[in-house]
Scaffold this motif. Sequence first.
Motif, PDB file in Angstrom:
ATOM      1  N   ILE A 163      62.935 -52.517  -3.593  1.00  0.00           N
ATOM      2  CA  ILE A 163      63.397 -52.267  -4.765  1.00  0.00           C
ATOM      3  C   ILE A 163      64.300 -51.194  -4.717  1.00  0.00           C
ATOM      4  O   ILE A 163      63.719 -50.080  -4.822  1.00  0.00           O
ATOM      5  CB  ILE A 163      62.252 -52.143  -5.960  1.00  0.00           C
ATOM      6  N   ILE A 164      65.530 -51.274  -5.483  1.00  0.00           N
ATOM      7  CA  ILE A 164      66.427 -50.102  -5.616  1.00  0.00           C
ATOM      8  C   ILE A 164      66.127 -49.559  -7.033  1.00  0.00           C
ATOM      9  O   ILE A 164      66.378 -50.350  -7.821  1.00  0.00           O
ATOM     10  CB  ILE A 164      67.866 -50.660  -5.289  1.00  0.00           C
ATOM     11  N   LEU A 165      65.999 -48.266  -7.037  1.00  0.00           N
ATOM     12  CA  LEU A 165      65.887 -47.477  -8.023  1.00  0.00           C
ATOM     13  C   LEU A 165      67.040 -46.644  -8.209  1.00  0.00           C
ATOM     14  O   LEU A 165      66.934 -45.489  -7.368  1.00  0.00           O
ATOM     15  CB  LEU A 165      64.426 -46.913  -8.337  1.00  0.00           C
ATOM     16  N   SER A 166      67.990 -46.740  -8.802  1.00  0.00           N
ATOM     17  CA  SER A 166      69.038 -46.039  -9.179  1.00  0.00           C
ATOM     18  C   SER A 166      69.840 -45.963 -10.321  1.00  0.00           C
ATOM     19  O   SER A 166      69.857 -47.136 -11.127  1.00  0.00           O
ATOM     20  CB  SER A 166      70.156 -46.201  -7.982  1.00  0.00           C
ATOM     21  N   GLY A 167      70.167 -45.007 -10.858  1.00  0.00           N
ATOM     22  CA  GLY A 167      71.116 -44.893 -12.003  1.00  0.00           C
ATOM     23  C   GLY A 167      72.354 -45.544 -11.864  1.00  0.00           C
ATOM     24  O   GLY A 167      72.974 -45.911 -13.128  1.00  0.00           O
ATOM     25  N   SER A 168      72.747 -45.832 -10.718  1.00  0.00           N
ATOM     26  CA  SER A 168      74.276 -46.658 -10.644  1.00  0.00           C
ATOM     27  C   SER A 168      74.062 -47.995 -10.082  1.00  0.00           C
ATOM     28  O   SER A 168      74.891 -48.500  -9.789  1.00  0.00           O
ATOM     29  CB  SER A 168      74.873 -45.822  -9.404  1.00  0.00           C
ATOM     30  N   CYS A 169      72.789 -48.671 -10.617  1.00  0.00           N
ATOM     31  CA  CYS A 169      72.451 -50.052 -10.315  1.00  0.00           C
ATOM     32  C   CYS A 169      72.237 -50.700 -11.351  1.00  0.00           C
ATOM     33  O   CYS A 169      71.399 -51.822 -11.225  1.00  0.00           O
ATOM     34  CB  CYS A 169      71.777 -50.294  -8.846  1.00  0.00           C
TER      35      CYS A 169
END
Length: 133
Positions: A93-99
């Motif tokens: 799971i990608i956790l990012s402010g840019s996604c």
Amino acid sequence: MVAACLRPAVPDPGALRVMIVDDSAVTRCVITRIVDAIPDCEVLAAVGGIAQAQAVLRDHVVDLILLDINLPGIDGLSGLPALFALAPDARVIILSGSCAAGSPTALHAMSLGAAATLAKPESSPLAGGSPSG
């Protein structure tokens, strides 16, 4: 040192084993607390970059990787294939402010095999970040 990031000494064999990969110590701490509060889940390792994550995966099996994109050195999306090579059965799971949902970054992450993406909230001065994120 990777060993300092590993926990617990005697893992629960029935628990979902989670690895957190984020360069922010504050974020790693917060996510660790959240995961540890979920029954049958445990954080096996919390590391600050792809190289550290690879070192963990060479010796340990994880079921779930929570991965930031903006990492020093190798970014999360560039490092994702290497993580899958070492942990082909893990979900990421990608956790990012840019996604944000539907963004080009989220779609790219999904095309690389991520199971899901979640946008992190904007950073604040209280969390050690800049007000602009």
